[in-house]
Write a protein that holds these residues in place. Structure first.
Motif, PDB file in Angstrom:
ATOM      1  N   MET A 174     -20.954 -22.962  34.117  1.00  0.00           N
ATOM      2  CA  MET A 174     -21.625 -22.702  35.394  1.00  0.00           C
ATOM      3  C   MET A 174     -20.620 -22.686  36.535  1.00  0.00           C
ATOM      4  O   MET A 174     -20.668 -21.809  37.418  1.00  0.00           O
ATOM      5  N   LEU A 175     -19.696 -23.635  36.537  1.00  0.00           N
ATOM      6  CA  LEU A 175     -18.690 -23.672  37.594  1.00  0.00           C
ATOM      7  C   LEU A 175     -17.811 -22.425  37.561  1.00  0.00           C
ATOM      8  O   LEU A 175     -17.568 -21.788  38.593  1.00  0.00           O
ATOM      9  N   ALA A 176     -17.301 -22.090  36.376  1.00  0.00           N
ATOM     10  CA  ALA A 176     -16.351 -20.989  36.272  1.00  0.00           C
ATOM     11  C   ALA A 176     -16.980 -19.641  36.596  1.00  0.00           C
ATOM     12  O   ALA A 176     -16.269 -18.695  36.924  1.00  0.00           O
ATOM     13  N   ARG A 177     -18.314 -19.558  36.521  1.00  0.00           N
ATOM     14  CA  ARG A 177     -18.976 -18.292  36.839  1.00  0.00           C
ATOM     15  C   ARG A 177     -19.547 -18.253  38.256  1.00  0.00           C
ATOM     16  O   ARG A 177     -19.666 -17.177  38.847  1.00  0.00           O
ATOM     17  N   LEU A 178     -19.921 -19.415  38.790  1.00  0.00           N
ATOM     18  CA  LEU A 178     -20.634 -19.430  40.070  1.00  0.00           C
ATOM     19  C   LEU A 178     -19.770 -19.766  41.268  1.00  0.00           C
ATOM     20  O   LEU A 178     -20.189 -19.533  42.404  1.00  0.00           O
ATOM     21  N   LEU A 179     -18.571 -20.356  41.052  1.00  0.00           N
ATOM     22  CA  LEU A 179     -17.730 -20.717  42.202  1.00  0.00           C
ATOM     23  C   LEU A 179     -17.365 -19.501  43.041  1.00  0.00           C
ATOM     24  O   LEU A 179     -17.106 -19.615  44.241  1.00  0.00           O
ATOM     25  N   PHE A 180     -17.328 -18.307  42.421  1.00  0.00           N
ATOM     26  CA  PHE A 180     -17.107 -17.086  43.197  1.00  0.00           C
ATOM     27  C   PHE A 180     -18.138 -16.942  44.320  1.00  0.00           C
ATOM     28  O   PHE A 180     -17.839 -16.439  45.398  1.00  0.00           O
ATOM     29  N   ARG A 222     -35.420 -26.960  44.452  1.00  0.00           N
ATOM     30  CA  ARG A 222     -34.565 -28.131  44.628  1.00  0.00           C
ATOM     31  C   ARG A 222     -34.531 -29.017  43.386  1.00  0.00           C
ATOM     32  O   ARG A 222     -33.462 -29.459  42.964  1.00  0.00           O
ATOM     33  N   ASP A 223     -35.696 -29.283  42.819  1.00  0.00           N
ATOM     34  CA  ASP A 223     -35.784 -30.295  41.761  1.00  0.00           C
ATOM     35  C   ASP A 223     -35.702 -29.735  40.355  1.00  0.00           C
ATOM     36  O   ASP A 223     -35.487 -30.486  39.406  1.00  0.00           O
ATOM     37  N   VAL A 224     -35.893 -28.440  40.196  1.00  0.00           N
ATOM     38  CA  VAL A 224     -35.914 -27.863  38.849  1.00  0.00           C
ATOM     39  C   VAL A 224     -34.853 -26.781  38.714  1.00  0.00           C
ATOM     40  O   VAL A 224     -33.811 -26.978  38.103  1.00  0.00           O
ATOM     41  N   LEU A 225     -35.094 -25.629  39.297  1.00  0.00           N
ATOM     42  CA  LEU A 225     -34.212 -24.481  39.084  1.00  0.00           C
ATOM     43  C   LEU A 225     -32.845 -24.665  39.731  1.00  0.00           C
ATOM     44  O   LEU A 225     -31.869 -24.059  39.291  1.00  0.00           O
ATOM     45  N   GLY A 226     -32.778 -25.488  40.766  1.00  0.00           N
ATOM     46  CA  GLY A 226     -31.500 -25.747  41.416  1.00  0.00           C
ATOM     47  C   GLY A 226     -30.966 -27.125  41.129  1.00  0.00           C
ATOM     48  O   GLY A 226     -30.142 -27.648  41.887  1.00  0.00           O
ATOM     49  N   ASN A 227     -31.384 -27.711  40.008  1.00  0.00           N
ATOM     50  CA  ASN A 227     -30.983 -29.072  39.648  1.00  0.00           C
ATOM     51  C   ASN A 227     -30.257 -29.028  38.308  1.00  0.00           C
ATOM     52  O   ASN A 227     -30.857 -28.743  37.271  1.00  0.00           O
ATOM     53  N   MET A 228     -28.957 -29.305  38.312  1.00  0.00           N
ATOM     54  CA  MET A 228     -28.174 -29.230  37.083  1.00  0.00           C
ATOM     55  C   MET A 228     -28.596 -30.285  36.075  1.00  0.00           C
ATOM     56  O   MET A 228     -28.484 -30.071  34.863  1.00  0.00           O
ATOM     57  N   ASN A 229     -29.070 -31.441  36.540  1.00  0.00           N
ATOM     58  CA  ASN A 229     -29.568 -32.435  35.588  1.00  0.00           C
ATOM     59  C   ASN A 229     -30.736 -31.870  34.802  1.00  0.00           C
ATOM     60  O   ASN A 229     -30.843 -32.057  33.585  1.00  0.00           O
ATOM     61  N   TRP A 230     -31.629 -31.188  35.516  1.00  0.00           N
ATOM     62  CA  TRP A 230     -32.776 -30.568  34.853  1.00  0.00           C
ATOM     63  C   TRP A 230     -32.310 -29.470  33.897  1.00  0.00           C
ATOM     64  O   TRP A 230     -32.717 -29.423  32.730  1.00  0.00           O
ATOM     65  N   ILE A 231     -31.471 -28.566  34.386  1.00  0.00           N
ATOM     66  CA  ILE A 231     -31.041 -27.423  33.578  1.00  0.00           C
ATOM     67  C   ILE A 231     -30.339 -27.894  32.309  1.00  0.00           C
ATOM     68  O   ILE A 231     -30.629 -27.425  31.195  1.00  0.00           O
ATOM     69  N   SER A 232     -29.407 -28.836  32.449  1.00  0.00           N
ATOM     70  CA  SER A 232     -28.662 -29.295  31.275  1.00  0.00           C
ATOM     71  C   SER A 232     -29.565 -30.040  30.311  1.00  0.00           C
ATOM     72  O   SER A 232     -29.454 -29.890  29.088  1.00  0.00           O
ATOM     73  N   CYS A 233     -30.478 -30.848  30.848  1.00  0.00           N
ATOM     74  CA  CYS A 233     -31.405 -31.595  29.981  1.00  0.00           C
ATOM     75  C   CYS A 233     -32.265 -30.637  29.166  1.00  0.00           C
ATOM     76  O   CYS A 233     -32.426 -30.807  27.949  1.00  0.00           O
ATOM     77  N   GLU A 283     -25.127 -25.807  45.927  1.00  0.00           N
ATOM     78  CA  GLU A 283     -25.574 -27.136  45.526  1.00  0.00           C
ATOM     79  C   GLU A 283     -25.413 -27.343  44.025  1.00  0.00           C
ATOM     80  O   GLU A 283     -25.012 -28.425  43.566  1.00  0.00           O
ATOM     81  N   LEU A 284     -25.693 -26.319  43.228  1.00  0.00           N
ATOM     82  CA  LEU A 284     -25.495 -26.421  41.778  1.00  0.00           C
ATOM     83  C   LEU A 284     -24.035 -26.698  41.440  1.00  0.00           C
ATOM     84  O   LEU A 284     -23.724 -27.534  40.584  1.00  0.00           O
ATOM     85  N   LEU A 294     -25.386 -14.959  30.546  1.00  0.00           N
ATOM     86  CA  LEU A 294     -23.979 -14.725  30.205  1.00  0.00           C
ATOM     87  C   LEU A 294     -23.414 -15.888  29.395  1.00  0.00           C
ATOM     88  O   LEU A 294     -22.588 -15.697  28.500  1.00  0.00           O
ATOM     89  N   SER A 295     -23.844 -17.099  29.728  1.00  0.00           N
ATOM     90  CA  SER A 295     -23.321 -18.284  29.053  1.00  0.00           C
ATOM     91  C   SER A 295     -24.003 -18.564  27.727  1.00  0.00           C
ATOM     92  O   SER A 295     -23.543 -19.410  26.955  1.00  0.00           O
ATOM     93  N   LYS A 296     -25.103 -17.885  27.462  1.00  0.00           N
ATOM     94  CA  LYS A 296     -25.925 -18.180  26.293  1.00  0.00           C
ATOM     95  C   LYS A 296     -25.150 -18.228  24.992  1.00  0.00           C
ATOM     96  O   LYS A 296     -25.305 -19.170  24.211  1.00  0.00           O
ATOM     97  N   PRO A 297     -24.285 -17.253  24.669  1.00  0.00           N
ATOM     98  CA  PRO A 297     -23.600 -17.328  23.371  1.00  0.00           C
ATOM     99  C   PRO A 297     -22.666 -18.522  23.241  1.00  0.00           C
ATOM    100  O   PRO A 297     -22.369 -18.962  22.131  1.00  0.00           O
ATOM    101  N   ALA A 298     -22.191 -19.073  24.367  1.00  0.00           N
ATOM    102  CA  ALA A 298     -21.176 -20.128  24.294  1.00  0.00           C
ATOM    103  C   ALA A 298     -21.745 -21.528  24.373  1.00  0.00           C
ATOM    104  O   ALA A 298     -21.128 -22.473  23.898  1.00  0.00           O
ATOM    105  N   VAL A 299     -22.929 -21.672  24.990  1.00  0.00           N
ATOM    106  CA  VAL A 299     -23.448 -23.008  25.277  1.00  0.00           C
ATOM    107  C   VAL A 299     -23.814 -23.731  23.992  1.00  0.00           C
ATOM    108  O   VAL A 299     -24.666 -23.281  23.231  1.00  0.00           O
ATOM    109  N   SER A 300     -23.144 -24.846  23.738  1.00  0.00           N
ATOM    110  CA  SER A 300     -23.451 -25.657  22.558  1.00  0.00           C
ATOM    111  C   SER A 300     -23.300 -27.140  22.844  1.00  0.00           C
ATOM    112  O   SER A 300     -23.484 -27.948  21.954  1.00  0.00           O
TER     113      SER A 300
END
Length: 1507
Positions: A760-766, A699-710, A777-778, A745-751
């Motif tokens: 994340m949205l464009a890949r996970l909304l499926f 909930r607080d780490v792996l499923g938390n976009m604030n954590w992931i983006s930070c 939740e993400l 998958l997003s690694k080469p593009a994330v900057s």
């Protein structure tokens, strides 16, 4: 207690950790009377000066009042002569008292008297008598001239301390003293006066509150200023060079410390330096020092680094890293990055580019090339020392040593050390460096060397041993021992006084024994619980714990606090913390087993040696204890008990429960907009996982976009992927694995931040319907962030990028330029690739990790072949060299250099393992070399007029066949190079060979020619297999040579082998959207994979007669290379530095099938809910797809190929333009007969169809003719009559490419030449608009028809004011690295404020119509070829048939520093023009200039270029 309040306010003000240290706080008088406390206080101030970012300690003038800040303790040490002078001044009883408590220690240098330890309660009664005797003796000694005033002062308090003033004169007693001190330090001190009364000590008194408020306000202001000034200075060093300098200083300081007490080892040093001198002028291997833990390897490495300049020259560059002592030296990625930067700075070379620093594989290759560059310069020698490589984190394959150059070039040396306690790591190193002569063992010290070391250490501590103690030491180490043992022996011996009883002398024989003795001593002095928990917390941490963190954690530890307060209550009922003095005493006594390391921006405490960690785990950390330690650490880093949260403590001995604030540091994710909480990011996932708090972790780490983006922004996406990998190994959760794959998958593009959320949205909304708990939740968090984003942003409303679990497995990086050669070996599962800059890399395809960087080539690699069952490879490059490589070790076996550099370098290779010959060929020669010795065998040279275009070696027949331009066949002996025969191939005189493939089984070569001929050529002649409709691009054969594929234009034709040769295998050609580039056939001949210039890959089933089974989109560049093994496909491009790895057998449920795979023409209506399209396999049918239901609504038969589609949504009409020139009109709301608009007499194909925004006019464009028709409302459906207007263009050599129709029969049309015109049909007048430089590929009018957009194939866009026929803005956006350019489609937003544009470079851009400014950019990894507006954004369909829905979020105000290109490598240019109504095209027409010869008078008012 009050002292904490202003400091906690400071913490929230400046966003830093403010720690209050009052050693008297929370301790009893018995503890406070310990004579060692004064020294501990001074040590604490030194620690503050070392660690603090701001002021290190604060002196309060009010402390001068009376005895409030503690009593004056008696000195613990007194010099020998001084003590003897004091004794002489005292009567017998007082002298005996001092002699009883002070004993002479001759081991001290100089000799002194030492105060003896005593029970706290007994000492309280005696201390006053001892102090009084010392004061009396000091006064008498001063009067006798035996002691000076300064010496006497040690035994006396200052005058103001002598007595506590009465309440009557308290207000004046300290005024002179405090004023005097304040006058000396005006910048630091301010006098606060408070009138005294009987209740002056009452904190509730109004005057006292006012006084405290003023004091706190001044304190906060001053400290804030000091800290911010310090942080401002530190911020200047936080950039890369400053961070590197800090890292260098850290390792340099440790080196000096390790060299300070170095003894012996002279033979070892001499042998290593001899080897370095011998190797300095030649290629050599890395040198390795090895030995057991504690043998002194680090000290030897430091001593080598100190002396190496004396051996190789003072101008030698030395790089040293003591691995694991800092965070940057613990991970291979940051280690290589900093070493590369340091070497570049030292040799004045360009630093690593940003692209290189993002991936470890990129850095490995950069380092290899950098070492070669340094060597070729030959000006200075470079020596790199890497100590304790086993301490590197195992991530990125650090313990497989792929990063270690297999050979060091001349004048470059790498020396590393490794512990034998890590056998797997040592074995991997021995595999990477197999030469036995490269290894040097660091053995134990002799007894003499050990004695020298101990004597040096004791002297540094101003200690010595008595002869009897030396004898005991020799008895304990008769044969010497490891350096660590002597160091531990020093920590024991330094405590020995000359009067220490021989029975008390103990020296441990092992490190574990020494550690156990230390623990027993600490437990006796400080309590078992406190010691066990302190060691347990340090051992359980991920990187160590800071001094402040340990005090906070212990303040949360109820068991530790209960032990401390087992017999007395805490001093405060509202604040409960570990008394600082308890920690200071414990920290001082356990220092010998602790070391400091830099991590996460802090200095952390960790264990000094591996053996200490093992002992603590065995002694203090049972499974249950481990969970407890991790649980509390998780609470701390999560911030559970911060911000005033009270934690209850039950004291069973006192039958009390306290509910108090523990005053621990808060743990936000961000301290400020740019400063992340690195300690929380590093430690919290680790402790939640090991504490078993899995739901909180999700909930607080792996499923938390604030954590992931930070963490992505602060630490890089690799660190987040590592967290997920660590957790998914122990947690069975499919959702977490899918999120981990998404990050990969997003690694080469994330900057940047926005890319993280939109990707994340464009890949996970499926996947939201299937996985609502974590992924759902993400996605909701991503949407919330996007809607609150302060700058313009495109927000995905559906999944359109490849989701996890799809065909794309990973992206391999490492190159800086495009990939030009590639070979996949099935035996060893290795991939070898070469690049435009001469770089070569080898990957392990089982785990997708780089094995070797193969530096050496200095120009583009043209060809690479793997042989020897995957153990060796040969490469040819534009630097006129061939290199034969050992793929197991990564080393060059042979370098073959062609000295005739004026000729064309070799670009084809053939390896004949049977005859051990490698052949290299170009268009002018064929060379043969011995495969085992690189000995030159022969060369065949072409005649000047007979340039060879292809060649092949027929191993069974021992001949070489060459075919030249014009079809001349030459046959040569492959062993001698002698010409056997030469003939002209019939029918090929006018054609040039373009490609070929060798069919060894048949002894033939299949050659494709420029005129389309596909010929079967053997040494005996040729036979035309087939004449293809276009130039043959490539010819490939299957592994068993039974299937052949030839590419031409947009098609691939497949042939099958039979006894007579080759025959058509498929009746229909395989069609691509762009020019085909290459193909590969699977080993079982079940599939053929083709790739095109349009950056797409298509998979066809040969078993199902060429059925298209999959389209792999998102390559980002034209695919020029393919390699296939089993179900793993690797694709690469000459224009892209990365390689894509695809899985052709994947879970298709994870990939939502597009409604229109491989669409030809397409149209959208009803906000994208309905899609109309044709497919390449049947272009005579139009499919209507209901996107909401996900099903086909209808299929319309047109009986001819459809060239274009257009929808009149309000009138419910579908217009289909056919290749025959006919336009069919299908009513969509009824089953009425299809209307037919017949073609003109020319019968030319329909080029484009356009409908005005009111759906009243229809325009049909042909090559040079346009028809304008009325759409007349009628029941049940509108009627279209004969053309209202018809006109022809007058431009020679230019055809109509795009058309747009406006109200009142006005027409915009663009030409293939780039010309653009506005035609007024009723007046039959042409308004020429300023043309483009290339073909018009897009024309779109605004909804109000006041503006129009024209786009061309060179990515230029122009916004036009249609009222005055003037250009408003000229916009150009393109990616310099992309070969794909051009505008595909565009649309205006519903309110005409914004413009959405889709380009061939796989980008969608958003522009402001009023200003022409670029607002947002999004990469979609495919090409959209139709886009229509929605109420809040747009919907588009791609060539792969995927639907893209996006909302455009645009705040009213944008941050001034916002740059839409900050997250992409692209260039944008905007030119805006002032409206010049007098010189507009419309005005010139009214003055009689209806022709196309306009004088353009618009002036450029502003040019804005952002890159």
């Amino acid at each position: 207690g009050n002292g904490h309040k202003p400091c906690r306010h400071l913490e929230t003000t400046v966003l830093q950790d403010i720690t209050v240290i009052d050693l008297r706080w929370g301790v009893s008088e018995l503890v406070d009377s310990d004579p060692r406390n004064t020294q501990l206080s001074l040590e604490e101030i030194e620690a503050c000066q070392k660690l603090s970012a701001g002021p290190t300690f604060i002196v309060s003038a009010s402390g001068l009042l009376g005895d409030r800040c503690g009593h004056q303790p008696v000195p613990r040490l007194i010099a020998e002569k001084e003590f003897e002078a004091l004794i002489l001044q005292l009567p017998r009883d007082s002298a005996q008292l001092l002699a009883q408590w002070y004993r002479r220690d001759e081991n001290a240098l100089p000799t002194c008297y030492v105060l003896q330890p005593a029970d706290g309660q007994a000492w309280c009664h005696l201390e006053g008598h001892v102090a009084s005797a010392l004061r009396v003796a000091a006064l008498k000694a001063e009067r006798c001239g035996l002691m000076g005033p300064e010496q006497r002062h040690r035994y006396h308090k200052p005058g103001v301390f002598w007595s506590v003033p009465s309440s009557e004169d308290m207000g004046n007693a300290d005024l002179p003293a405090s004023s005097k001190i304040a006058s000396c330090y005006t910048q630091h001190l301010k006098v606060h006066t408070l009138p005294c009364s009987k209740d002056s000590g009452n904190p509730q008194r109004k005057e006292n509150n006012k006084y405290l408020k003023q004091l706190c306000e001044q304190f906060i202001a001053v400290i804030n200023h000091r800290i911010l000034e310090n942080l401002r200075y530190r911020g200047q060093t936080s950039e890369e060079p400053g961070r590197l300098l800090e890292e260098l200083g850290h390792h340099a300081a440790l080196c000096l410390k390790n060299c300070q007490f170095f003894c012996g080892r002279q033979n070892l040093l001499d042998n290593i330096f001899h080897c370095i001198r011998q190797n300095n002028d030649k290629t050599h291997t890395t040198l390795i020092l090895y030995g057991p833990p504690g043998c002194g390897k680090t000290a030897v490495m430091c001593k080598l680094s100190e002396r190496v300049q004396a051996v190789l020259g003072e101008d030698s560059v030395v790089v040293i890293r003591l691995l694991g002592t800092s965070q940057l030296s613990s991970a291979i990625h940051s280690l290589l990055r900093d070493i590369c930067l340091q070497v570049c700075l030292a040799f004045d070379l360009p630093p690593p580019p940003t692209q290189t620093k993002q991936a470890c594989s990129d850095l490995v290759l950069f380092l290899s090339k950098l070492l070669l560059t340094v060597s070729r310069r030959g000006t200075h020698t470079l020596v790199v020392f890497l100590d304790s490589v086993e301490r590197l984190h195992p991530g990125d394959g650090a313990h497989r040593f792929h990063w270690l150059p297999p050979d060091c070039p001349p004048r470059v040396h790498i020396i590393i050390s490794i512990s034998t306690a890590e056998p797997d790591t040592l074995k991997a190193l021995q595999h990477a460096v197999p030469e036995a002569e490269a290894y040097f063992e660091v053995g134990p010290l002799t007894s003499e060397e050990g004695e020298e070391m101990l004597e040096t250490l004791l002297a540094s501590d101003r200690r010595r041993l008595s002869p009897a103690q030396w004898a005991y030491f020799h008895q304990s180490f008769p044969n010497g021992g490891q350096a660590l043992l002597f160091q531990l022996a020093f920590h024991e011996a330094r405590k020995w006084a000359s009067y220490t009883s021989p029975s008390e002398l103990v020296v441990a024989s092992t490190a574990q024994d020494a550690m156990h003795r230390l623990c027993e001593r600490l437990e006796k002095s400080h309590g078992t619980v406190l010691v066990a928990h302190v060691f347990g917390y340090i051992a359980s941490s991920r990187n160590g714990l800071s001094d402040t963190e340990l005090k906070d954690v212990l303040s949360l530890d109820d068991e530790a606090l209960s032990e401390i307060h087992h017999c007395h209550l805490p001093s405060s009922k509202t604040i409960l913390r570990l008394p600082p003095l308890h920690w200071a005493r414990l920290r001082s006594e356990m220092g010998e087993c602790l070391a400091e390391r830099k991590a996460d921006g802090f200095t952390l405490l960790c264990f000094a040696h591996r053996q200490f960690v093992e002992m603590v785990q065995n002694r203090y950390l049972s499974k249950q204890d481990q969970i407890k330690r991790h649980f509390l650490l998780a609470d701390f880093f999560k911030g559970t008990w911060s911000w005033g949260m009270k934690k209850p403590l039950t004291l069973p001995h006192l039958s009390r429960t306290l509910n108090a604030d523990r005053k621990v540091a808060s743990q936000p994710l961000w301290f400020s907009d740019t400063v992340a909480n690195l300690r929380k990011l590093s430690e919290l996932p680790f402790h939640l996982l090991n504490a078993g708090r899995i739901e909180e972790l999700k909930r607080d780490v792996l499923g938390n976009m604030n954590w992931i983006s930070c963490k992505i922004i602060a630490c890089g996406i690799e660190s987040v992927v590592d967290d997920f990998a660590t957790c998914t190994e122990r947690i069975h959760c499919p959702e977490l694995r899918l999120v981990q794959e998404t990050l990969l998958l997003s690694k080469p593009a994330v900057s940047g931040m926005s890319i993280i959320y939109t990707e994340m949205l464009a890949r996970l909304l499926f996947l939201v319907p299937s996985y609502p708990e974590v992924i759902g939740e993400l996605c909701q968090q991503c949407l919330s962030w996007c809607r609150a984003c302060p700058y313009p942003l495109l927000i995905p409303r559906c999944g359109f990028l490849q989701p996890p679990g799809g065909p794309l497995r990973t992206t391999l990086t490492g190159f800086l330029k495009g990939v030009t050669a590639m070979a996949l070996c099935s035996d060893q599962r290795l991939l070898v690739a070469g690049s435009q800059d001469g770089s070569m890399l080898v990957w392990n395809m089982e785990v997708f990790e780089m094995l070797h960087a193969l530096p050496g080539h200095s120009a583009e690699v043209r060809c690479v072949k793997v042989f020897g069952k995957g153990t060796r490879a040969v490469s040819a490059a534009m630097d006129h060299s061939l290199r034969i490589w050992n793929l197991i070790s990564g080393r060059t076996r042979f370098i073959i250099q062609d000295t005739r550099i004026e000729e064309q370098p070799s670009d084809h290779l053939h390896v004949d393992e049977g005859h051990r010959i490698v052949y290299s060929s170009s268009d002018t020669k064929v060379n043969a070399w011995h495969l085992e010795t690189a000995e030159f065998i022969f060369q065949i040279s072409a005649e000047a007029s007979d340039t060879w275009m292809c060649s092949a070696v027929f191993s069974p027949r021992l001949v070489i066949v060459t075919v030249s331009a014009g079809g001349t066949l030459s046959v040569w002996n492959s062993n001698t190079g002698e010409l056997r025969s030469k003939r002209q191939l019939p029918g090929l005189q006018e054609e040039t060979p373009t490609s070929s493939v060798l069919i060894q089984k048949q002894g033939k070569m299949i050659v494709g020619f420029s005129g389309g001929s596909l010929s079967v050529i053997s040494p005996d002649g040729n036979r035309l297999l087939e004449k293809l409709p276009g130039r043959v691009c490539f010819v490939v054969a299957s592994e068993d040579e039974s299937i052949l594929a030839a590419g031409f234009e947009e098609y691939v034709r497949v042939y099958g082998a039979d006894p007579a040769g080759f025959q058509r295998f498929l009746t229909a050609d395989l069609e691509h959207d762009g020019t085909v580039q290459t193909a590969v056939i699977s080993a079982g001949n079940s599939i053929v994979v083709t790739a095109s210039q349009a950056a797409s890959i298509q998979v066809w089933s040969l078993a199902e007669q060429g059925l298209l089974t999959d389209t792999l989109d998102g390559t980002g560049a034209p695919v020029t290379l393919l390699a296939l093994h089993n179900c793993t496909l690797v694709s690469a491009s000459h224009s892209a530095p990365s390689l894509r790895v695809w899985n052709l057998i994947y879970n298709h449920q994870q990939k939502t099938p597009p409604p229109a795979p491989n669409t030809g023409c397409a149209a959208l209506s009803h906000g994208g809910n309905y899609v109309y399209f044709t497919q390449s396999e049947d272009t005579q049918k139009v499919i209507i797809w209901n996107a909401t239901e996900g099903d086909v609504c209808d299929t319309l038969d047109t009986s001819a190929q459809v060239r274009c589609l257009e929808i009149a949504e309000q009138n419910q009409l579908l217009f289909t333009g056919l290749i025959s020139g006919t336009v069919l009109v299908f009513p969509l709301n009824s089953r009425q007969d299809v209307a037919c608009i017949p073609p003109p007499e020319s019968q030319k194909p329909v080029k484009d169809i356009a409908i005005d925004k009111q759906e009243k006019q229809l325009a049909i464009a042909y090559d040079d003719l346009v028809l304008v028709l009325d759409i007349i409302p009628a029941d049940p459906c509108p009627v279209i009559d004969r053309p209202t207007y018809t006109f022809k263009t007058q431009l020679p050599d230019a055809l109509i490419s795009r058309v747009a129709v406006l109200a009142d029969y006005r027409l915009l049309y663009g030409m293939t030449s780039g010309d653009l015109f506005l035609y007024d049909c009723p007046r039959a007048r042409v308004f020429p608009l300023e043309g483009h430089r290339s073909q018009i590929s897009c024309l779109e009018s605004s909804h109000g028809e006041q503006r129009a957009l024209s786009g061309s194939e060179d990515s230029l866009q122009c916004l036009w004011d249609l009222e005055f026929c003037q250009q408003e803005h000229e916009m150009c956006y393109y990616k310099p690295t992309s070969l794909l350019r051009g505008i595909c489609c565009a649309c205006f937003s519903k309110d005409d404020k914004y413009l959405y544009t889709a380009s061939l470079d796989q980008s969608i851009t958003v522009w402001d119509v009023a200003s022409g400014a670029l607002l947002a950019v999004q990469c979609i990894y495919t090409t959209a070829h139709r886009i229509v507006p929605t109420a809040d954004g747009f919907v588009a369909i791609t060539k792969a048939g995927c639907i893209i829905r996006e909302q455009f979020h645009c705040p009213k105000t944008t941050p001034p520093r916002y740059n839409p290109l900050q997250n992409t490598v692209a260039t944008c240019t905007v030119k805006s023009r002032k409206k010049d109504r007098e010189n507009s095209s419309k005005q010139q027409y009214s003055q009689g200039n209806p022709s196309g010869s306009l004088a353009h008078t618009s002036r450029v008012s502003q040019i804005c270029s952002v890159a």
